[in-house]
Structures are given as C-alpha cells and as structure tokens.
Design a protein around this motif. Structure first.
Motif, PDB file in Angstrom:
ATOM      1  N   ASP A  73      57.096  83.550  15.718  1.00  0.00           N
ATOM      2  CA  ASP A  73      58.177  82.578  15.680  1.00  0.00           C
ATOM      3  C   ASP A  73      58.281  82.159  14.218  1.00  0.00           C
ATOM      4  OD1 ASP A  73      59.773  80.327  15.673  1.00  0.00           O
ATOM      5  OD2 ASP A  73      58.919  79.489  17.513  1.00  0.00           O
ATOM      6  N   VAL A  74      59.403  82.498  13.586  1.00  0.00           N
ATOM      7  CA  VAL A  74      59.505  82.273  12.129  1.00  0.00           C
ATOM      8  C   VAL A  74      59.478  80.787  11.759  1.00  0.00           C
ATOM      9  CG1 VAL A  74      60.664  84.441  11.568  1.00  0.00           C
ATOM     10  CG2 VAL A  74      62.051  82.424  12.191  1.00  0.00           C
ATOM     11  N   ARG A  75      59.612  79.921  12.759  1.00  0.00           N
ATOM     12  CA  ARG A  75      59.557  78.480  12.470  1.00  0.00           C
ATOM     13  C   ARG A  75      58.119  78.013  12.242  1.00  0.00           C
ATOM     14  NH1 ARG A  75      62.605  76.419  17.598  1.00  0.00           N
ATOM     15  NH2 ARG A  75      61.291  78.053  18.454  1.00  0.00           N
ATOM     16  N   ASN A  76      57.177  78.877  12.575  1.00  0.00           N
ATOM     17  CA  ASN A  76      55.760  78.530  12.441  1.00  0.00           C
ATOM     18  C   ASN A  76      55.240  79.034  11.080  1.00  0.00           C
ATOM     19  OD1 ASN A  76      52.976  78.444  12.568  1.00  0.00           O
ATOM     20  ND2 ASN A  76      52.883  78.996  14.735  1.00  0.00           N
ATOM     21  N   PHE A  77      55.162  78.105  10.128  1.00  0.00           N
ATOM     22  CA  PHE A  77      54.800  78.489   8.758  1.00  0.00           C
ATOM     23  C   PHE A  77      53.435  79.165   8.693  1.00  0.00           C
ATOM     24  CE2 PHE A  77      52.956  77.530   4.544  1.00  0.00           C
ATOM     25  CZ  PHE A  77      53.867  78.218   3.767  1.00  0.00           C
ATOM     26  N   ALA A  78      52.461  78.578   9.394  1.00  0.00           N
ATOM     27  CA  ALA A  78      51.093  79.128   9.349  1.00  0.00           C
ATOM     28  C   ALA A  78      51.076  80.557   9.876  1.00  0.00           C
ATOM     29  CB  ALA A  78      50.164  78.237  10.163  1.00  0.00           C
ATOM     30  N   ALA A  79      51.873  80.815  10.913  1.00  0.00           N
ATOM     31  CA  ALA A  79      51.895  82.161  11.496  1.00  0.00           C
ATOM     32  C   ALA A  79      52.527  83.160  10.522  1.00  0.00           C
ATOM     33  CB  ALA A  79      52.658  82.142  12.815  1.00  0.00           C
ATOM     34  N   GLU A 107      52.580  82.903   7.265  1.00  0.00           N
ATOM     35  CA  GLU A 107      51.635  83.047   6.159  1.00  0.00           C
ATOM     36  C   GLU A 107      50.473  83.989   6.532  1.00  0.00           C
ATOM     37  OE1 GLU A 107      50.228  79.732   2.999  1.00  0.00           O
ATOM     38  OE2 GLU A 107      49.458  79.561   5.029  1.00  0.00           O
ATOM     39  N   LYS A 108      49.981  83.808   7.757  1.00  0.00           N
ATOM     40  CA  LYS A 108      48.845  84.618   8.223  1.00  0.00           C
ATOM     41  C   LYS A 108      49.204  86.117   8.217  1.00  0.00           C
ATOM     42  CE  LYS A 108      45.533  84.541  12.078  1.00  0.00           C
ATOM     43  NZ  LYS A 108      45.737  85.698  12.912  1.00  0.00           N
ATOM     44  N   ILE A 109      50.390  86.421   8.733  1.00  0.00           N
ATOM     45  CA  ILE A 109      50.798  87.833   8.797  1.00  0.00           C
ATOM     46  C   ILE A 109      50.944  88.405   7.384  1.00  0.00           C
ATOM     47  CG2 ILE A 109      52.713  89.380   9.406  1.00  0.00           C
ATOM     48  CD1 ILE A 109      53.127  87.761  11.934  1.00  0.00           C
ATOM     49  N   VAL A 110      51.621  87.653   6.514  1.00  0.00           N
ATOM     50  CA  VAL A 110      51.856  88.157   5.151  1.00  0.00           C
ATOM     51  C   VAL A 110      50.525  88.383   4.423  1.00  0.00           C
ATOM     52  CG1 VAL A 110      52.830  87.512   2.891  1.00  0.00           C
ATOM     53  CG2 VAL A 110      54.193  87.218   4.978  1.00  0.00           C
ATOM     54  N   ILE A 158      59.773  91.315   2.375  1.00  0.00           N
ATOM     55  CA  ILE A 158      60.126  90.786   3.707  1.00  0.00           C
ATOM     56  C   ILE A 158      61.629  90.947   3.944  1.00  0.00           C
ATOM     57  CG2 ILE A 158      60.060  88.780   5.263  1.00  0.00           C
ATOM     58  CD1 ILE A 158      57.907  87.563   3.397  1.00  0.00           C
ATOM     59  N   TYR A 159      61.969  91.665   5.004  1.00  0.00           N
ATOM     60  CA  TYR A 159      63.362  91.706   5.468  1.00  0.00           C
ATOM     61  C   TYR A 159      63.447  90.646   6.557  1.00  0.00           C
ATOM     62  CZ  TYR A 159      64.312  96.233   3.144  1.00  0.00           C
ATOM     63  OH  TYR A 159      64.501  97.232   2.237  1.00  0.00           O
ATOM     64  N   HIS A 160      64.111  89.544   6.245  1.00  0.00           N
ATOM     65  CA  HIS A 160      64.100  88.410   7.164  1.00  0.00           C
ATOM     66  C   HIS A 160      65.365  88.420   8.047  1.00  0.00           C
ATOM     67  CE1 HIS A 160      63.556  84.585   8.909  1.00  0.00           C
ATOM     68  NE2 HIS A 160      64.480  83.976   8.200  1.00  0.00           N
ATOM     69  N   MET A 161      65.262  89.110   9.180  1.00  0.00           N
ATOM     70  CA  MET A 161      66.447  89.289  10.014  1.00  0.00           C
ATOM     71  C   MET A 161      66.542  88.280  11.165  1.00  0.00           C
ATOM     72  SD  MET A 161      67.052  91.746   8.066  1.00  0.00           S
ATOM     73  CE  MET A 161      68.680  92.202   8.581  1.00  0.00           C
ATOM     74  N   ALA A 162      65.514  87.480  11.384  1.00  0.00           N
ATOM     75  CA  ALA A 162      65.538  86.546  12.522  1.00  0.00           C
ATOM     76  C   ALA A 162      66.567  85.446  12.296  1.00  0.00           C
ATOM     77  CB  ALA A 162      64.150  85.931  12.692  1.00  0.00           C
ATOM     78  N   LEU A 178      63.929  80.512   7.310  1.00  0.00           N
ATOM     79  CA  LEU A 178      64.111  81.086   5.968  1.00  0.00           C
ATOM     80  C   LEU A 178      63.236  80.361   4.942  1.00  0.00           C
ATOM     81  CD1 LEU A 178      65.551  82.951   3.907  1.00  0.00           C
ATOM     82  CD2 LEU A 178      67.358  81.218   3.748  1.00  0.00           C
ATOM     83  N   ARG A 179      63.170  79.048   5.058  1.00  0.00           N
ATOM     84  CA  ARG A 179      62.317  78.290   4.130  1.00  0.00           C
ATOM     85  C   ARG A 179      60.860  78.773   4.227  1.00  0.00           C
ATOM     86  NH1 ARG A 179      60.654  72.782   6.232  1.00  0.00           N
ATOM     87  NH2 ARG A 179      59.525  74.295   7.471  1.00  0.00           N
ATOM     88  N   ASN A 180      60.389  79.004   5.458  1.00  0.00           N
ATOM     89  CA  ASN A 180      59.014  79.501   5.628  1.00  0.00           C
ATOM     90  C   ASN A 180      58.826  80.871   4.975  1.00  0.00           C
ATOM     91  OD1 ASN A 180      58.402  77.214   7.016  1.00  0.00           O
ATOM     92  ND2 ASN A 180      58.565  78.129   9.062  1.00  0.00           N
ATOM     93  N   ILE A 181      59.839  81.708   5.105  1.00  0.00           N
ATOM     94  CA  ILE A 181      59.758  83.047   4.509  1.00  0.00           C
ATOM     95  C   ILE A 181      59.747  82.941   2.980  1.00  0.00           C
ATOM     96  CG2 ILE A 181      61.056  85.223   4.181  1.00  0.00           C
ATOM     97  CD1 ILE A 181      59.691  85.029   6.946  1.00  0.00           C
ATOM     98  N   LEU A 182      60.649  82.132   2.436  1.00  0.00           N
ATOM     99  CA  LEU A 182      60.732  82.020   0.971  1.00  0.00           C
ATOM    100  C   LEU A 182      59.470  81.368   0.387  1.00  0.00           C
ATOM    101  CD1 LEU A 182      64.507  81.053   0.597  1.00  0.00           C
ATOM    102  CD2 LEU A 182      63.426  83.149  -0.242  1.00  0.00           C
ATOM    103  N   GLU A 183      58.971  80.365   1.089  1.00  0.00           N
ATOM    104  CA  GLU A 183      57.750  79.700   0.603  1.00  0.00           C
ATOM    105  C   GLU A 183      56.559  80.650   0.632  1.00  0.00           C
ATOM    106  OE1 GLU A 183      58.217  77.025  -1.448  1.00  0.00           O
ATOM    107  OE2 GLU A 183      56.152  76.755  -0.765  1.00  0.00           O
ATOM    108  N   THR A 184      56.470  81.412   1.724  1.00  0.00           N
ATOM    109  CA  THR A 184      55.384  82.404   1.812  1.00  0.00           C
ATOM    110  C   THR A 184      55.591  83.464   0.736  1.00  0.00           C
ATOM    111  OG1 THR A 184      55.373  82.019   4.185  1.00  0.00           O
ATOM    112  CG2 THR A 184      54.141  83.918   3.411  1.00  0.00           C
TER     113      THR A 184
END
Ligand code: AKB
Length: 317
Positions: free
Chosen positions: A53-59, A61-64, A72-76, A98-104
């Motif tokens: 769930d892209v809304r979960n920042f920790a998740a 970050e963990k994957i990356v 990262i292709y952020h299609m969600a 998107l914020r979580n993706i960019l921050e990570t």
C-alpha cells in the motif's frame, strides 16, 4: 543492471509495463508491487511480486532498501471518475503515495517515473493543440492530484536533485487489463462489447474528442523517457504525449469495419461527461518528440485491428 520497483503492478499500465521491463532488464531486477494479493499468473510467476500500500511510508522504504532499488515507476493511483466519488481517498493515494515514493527516492537516490494525465488540464486550458506549457486549472480532484504530482516531481528535482521524470498520458487502450474508474474507459469497454457480440452503451456523448494511445506505445514512451539522455531534457517531467484524438463515433466506425453487425447507443453519465468536457481534445506533443524522440507507432486503424485480434483470441479460448 538497474533495480526497478513498479507500484500499481496489477493496474492497467503496470500489468503491461512490468513484462516489458522484465524483458529489458531481467525478471529478477523488476519488483512488482500492488495492493492486490492475488496478481495474475504472468505477474506473479514472471518475477518478484510484493503486496504494497503506497500510503505506508515504512513499507515503501523497506522494499526499496531490501531490494536495492534505484528506479521507481510509480503507477499506483486512483483514476478520474473513481477519484471524484471519493476525493479524500484520491488525495491520500495519489498525493501521499507519491510523497512516500519521492521521499524514499530522496533517501536512497532513486530515479522516479510519475504518470500525469490529460486530466492535469482544465476548462481554461486551450483544448486544441494544447501546448506543453500552458494554463493548468483542473476542476477534478484527479486533475488536482496530477498537477500537484507534476509540481512535486519538479520540486524534488530542483531541491534535492531527484531524477523525477513523467508523461501526461492520454486515455490508454489495452486488451490485457481493464482500466477501472477512468473517464476514457469507454474506449476499452467498446472493444470488449464488440468482440463478444454485444451492443455497447457509451457513457460519453458523440463528439467528445479526447487524446488516446494504444498501450504498447505508452509502455515504450515511459521506458524511453526514463532512458533518455538527461542533457537533452529541457522539461524532464510532465511531457504531453499522444497518438490519436478520438470521439466515440470514430472508434465505433473503425470497429464496424471489422465487425459490421456491431451497434452502439449512448447513455450519458453526467459526471464522466463533465470530466471529459474539462479535458483537452488534442495535445501538442512536440516537446516530447524533440527532446527525447517520442513517436507513436499505432494509429487508430492499427490499434483497432490488434485489439480485435487479441480479444477475439482470448474469448475464443
Ligand atoms: C482517466 O480516464 O481517468 C485516465 C486518464 C486519461 O488519466 N484514463
């Protein structure tokens, strides 16, 4: 070799982008992540699939971190009509995701691809030959999230040096995965109806002209932009890209050349019609052509023929 994460893996774009990326960069180097726990066979057996769930920042970050991701292709994202039904959820997924993706991306120095849309324009934008740089006052929550996304990507590039690139996609037509909750979904549904011998009831009215593109071109565009020489990119992000400008009757006429007995009627959905009426008719994509060599391969005739062939094969099985 690149290490790539694709979010929104089970969506309309993700499900075709991932096999193309796996073919290019190797299956093990492309991590598919989606919120569905049950992806189709091609996705789950073709390489790594993770639930996210892209809304979960920790998740995120963990994957990356664990998978040593560098791109990262952020299609969600929620599409336009669905977003309008639940604006708060649309903001949460489209912006906080998107914020979580960019921050990570900032933390782990990843390049980011962000899909914007014709929805990032609004009724005060010039509707014909819509320029690359023009007025953007979208009136839908989807458009607001897409425009905010474009700006956030620019911000992360200028402020933190994150290589965030993106395209403004038109309506995308594909046979593999149905879009869900979009305003341009009619352009996919019409093929399913035609091939199954059913009448199609179109929810947009005759004359509603919008930019469209066949999925193989969209996938190629995303990969080509991410591989483009950064020295040649003046815009970098939010490129207009289009392949054709169509109204429902244009698609209907083209399909009838292959399936003469096909019929279409109209039953207008006021919400989706209002969204479509606020979008451009045809974008000027000359910046993409000039800066990184964009050129679509499919026109209406070629796309229609392939859509009908592929769907017929599927429904015959
Ligand atoms: C939608 O209709 O919401 C999408 C788009 C054009 O962004 N297909």
């Amino acid at each position: 070799m690149k290490r790539i994460l694709v979010t929104g893996a089970t969506g309309q774009i993700g499900s075709e982008l991932i096999p193309a990326l796996r073919k290019r960069y190797g299956s093990e180097n492309v991590i598919a992540a989606g919120h569905k726990t049950q992806p189709d066979k091609e996705l789950s057996e073709g390489g790594p699939f993770l639930s996210l769930d892209v809304r979960n920042f920790a998740a995120v970050e963990k994957i990356v971190k664990e998978h040593r991701i560098d791109t990262i292709y952020h299609m969600a994202a929620l599409l336009s009509a669905f977003a309008e039904k639940d604006p708060l959820l649309a903001w949460d997924v489209n912006i906080n995701g998107l914020r979580n993706i960019l921050e990570t991306g900032r933390k782990f120095q990843c390049s980011v691809f962000f899909p914007s849309s014709i929805g990032a324009f609004g009724p005060s934008t010039p509707a014909d030959d819509t320029p690359q740089d023009t007025i953007q006052r979208p009136t839908t929550i989807y458009g607001i999230t897409k425009l905010t996304g474009e700006l956030l990507c620019d911000y992360y590039f200028h402020r933190f040096g994150i290589d965030a690139r993106g395209l403004r996609f038109p309506g995308l037509i594909s046979y593999k995965t149905m879009p869900s909750g979009g305003t341009t979904d009619y352009a996919v549904e019409i093929f399913y109806a035609a091939v199954r011998g059913k009448r199609y009831e179109c929810f947009l009215k005759q004359g509603t002209r919008l930019d469209m593109m066949y999925m193989p071109d969209a996938v190629r565009a995303a990969i080509q932009l991410m591989e483009a020489d950064p020295a040649k990119l003046i815009h970098r992000n939010a490129f207009n890209v289009t392949a054709m400008s169509l109204a429902p009757e244009d698609l209907y006429r083209e399909i009838k050349k292959h399936i003469p007995e096909f019929t279409m009627t109209y039953k207008i959905d006021p919400m989706r019609q209002a969204i479509a009426d606020s979008w451009p008719h045809s974008m000027d994509d000359s910046a993409a052509r000039k800066e990184w060599g964009w050129k679509p391969e499919y026109d209406l005739a070629a796309m229609t023929q392939e859509m009908i062939e592929r769907l017929s094969e599927r429904f015959e099985q």
